[in-house]
Design an enzyme around this catalytic site. Sequence first.
Site, PDB file in Angstrom:
ATOM      1  N   CYS A  55     -22.266  40.866  36.432  1.00 25.64           N
ATOM      2  CA  CYS A  55     -21.052  40.397  35.790  1.00 25.64           C
ATOM      3  C   CYS A  55     -20.974  38.885  35.926  1.00 25.64           C
ATOM      4  O   CYS A  55     -20.844  38.362  37.034  1.00 25.64           O
ATOM      5  CB  CYS A  55     -19.861  41.050  36.461  1.00 25.64           C
ATOM      6  SG  CYS A  55     -18.331  40.358  35.911  1.00 25.64           S
ATOM      7  N   HIS A  92     -26.565  44.164  26.020  1.00 23.91           N
ATOM      8  CA  HIS A  92     -25.669  43.515  25.051  1.00 23.91           C
ATOM      9  C   HIS A  92     -26.204  43.676  23.640  1.00 23.91           C
ATOM     10  O   HIS A  92     -27.406  43.580  23.407  1.00 23.91           O
ATOM     11  CB  HIS A  92     -25.530  42.018  25.364  1.00 23.91           C
ATOM     12  CG  HIS A  92     -24.840  41.772  26.664  1.00 23.91           C
ATOM     13  ND1 HIS A  92     -23.479  41.677  26.763  1.00 23.91           N
ATOM     14  CD2 HIS A  92     -25.324  41.644  27.923  1.00 23.91           C
ATOM     15  CE1 HIS A  92     -23.147  41.487  28.037  1.00 23.91           C
ATOM     16  NE2 HIS A  92     -24.253  41.466  28.763  1.00 23.91           N
ATOM     17  N   GLU A 129     -16.300  45.153  25.959  1.00 26.49           N
ATOM     18  CA  GLU A 129     -17.122  45.452  27.127  1.00 26.49           C
ATOM     19  C   GLU A 129     -17.288  46.940  27.379  1.00 26.49           C
ATOM     20  O   GLU A 129     -16.310  47.692  27.340  1.00 26.49           O
ATOM     21  CB  GLU A 129     -16.477  44.837  28.383  1.00 26.49           C
ATOM     22  CG  GLU A 129     -16.819  43.396  28.572  1.00 26.49           C
ATOM     23  CD  GLU A 129     -16.384  42.915  29.940  1.00 26.49           C
ATOM     24  OE1 GLU A 129     -16.541  43.666  30.924  1.00 26.49           O
ATOM     25  OE2 GLU A 129     -15.876  41.794  30.010  1.00 26.49           O
ATOM     26  N   CYS A 148     -16.651  37.402  28.578  1.00 28.39           N
ATOM     27  CA  CYS A 148     -17.743  38.133  29.238  1.00 28.39           C
ATOM     28  C   CYS A 148     -18.866  37.139  29.507  1.00 28.39           C
ATOM     29  O   CYS A 148     -19.425  36.568  28.566  1.00 28.39           O
ATOM     30  CB  CYS A 148     -18.225  39.266  28.326  1.00 28.39           C
ATOM     31  SG  CYS A 148     -19.625  40.176  28.995  1.00 28.39           S
ATOM     32  N   GLY A 206     -22.313  38.414  28.518  1.00 30.33           N
ATOM     33  CA  GLY A 206     -22.279  38.512  27.063  1.00 30.33           C
ATOM     34  C   GLY A 206     -22.402  37.151  26.400  1.00 30.33           C
ATOM     35  O   GLY A 206     -23.024  37.016  25.334  1.00 30.33           O
TER      36      GLY A 206
END
Length: 267
Positions: free
Chosen positions: A72, A155, A204, A213, A216
């Site tokens: 993350c 992703h 997400e 994100c 991302g």
Amino acid sequence: MQKFEKWQGCGNDFILIDSRADEHIDAAEKIIKLCDRHFGIGADGVIYVLPSKVADVRMRIFNADGSEPEMCGNGIRCFAKFVLGENSGSLKVETGAGVLTVQVENNLVTVDMGEPILVAEKIPVTFDKEKVIAEPLEVDGEVFKITCVSMGNPHCVIFVDDLSKINLEKIGSKFENHKIFPRRTNTEFAEIISRNEMRMRVWERGSGITLACGTGTCATVVAANLNGLTEKSATVHLDGGDLKINWRNDNHIYMTGAAEKVFAGSF
Ligand code: ZDP
């Protein structure tokens, strides 16, 4: 009583729990309750600080639905500031995407997010090509051109002319649960502004629409460059703030952004 701190990075918000002493992790049902914005503390995920044998410290993150992603990007910036306190400095963090180095300087946090993964089966995305770059995919009766990148987590990136026309609420979960993504996917829609600037919105995996994100954003800059749309470094405007991404010559991606403590409490 369990102590926690609430943090946010570009409006992507997390409950941080220091479990270095007892290595405690809550059950999925508890995590779902903690993240609930009406009946709980409210957050996009819960992050645990744990001891590590291979780095300074270990991070485990759980999505609002209780699932555990590998990594993350916004969370690790919050995590590093939480661990370092008021200090600047660097930290090696063990994550599901390997050991990552985080640098805190002048209130900004830069993370070496490692190398992007483009091989379809490693992302994973089920496709009859080695890489998925600007390939058509039908979702909800419409054909989108997708580019798939893993930053440790999967992703799916789509470039559009007008981001305001995308109904993320409606199609986000259709991408997340599309049969070509065996471990589901995070989905990013982006509108290019210039060779070094873009706007991006995200759905997400496990959390739905969030304000930002980190992984991302990295995946989207990689995808933009692979599609010939931008250079290898770009500023990305997210609903919750800006991130600067730099895909350097050593193939590592560096992400720079803010992270702030919002409040502390116990439950
Ligand atoms: O891969 C996933 O399941 C994501 N929901 C994990 C969280 C990613 C995050 N948005 C980020 O900043 O990289 C927090």
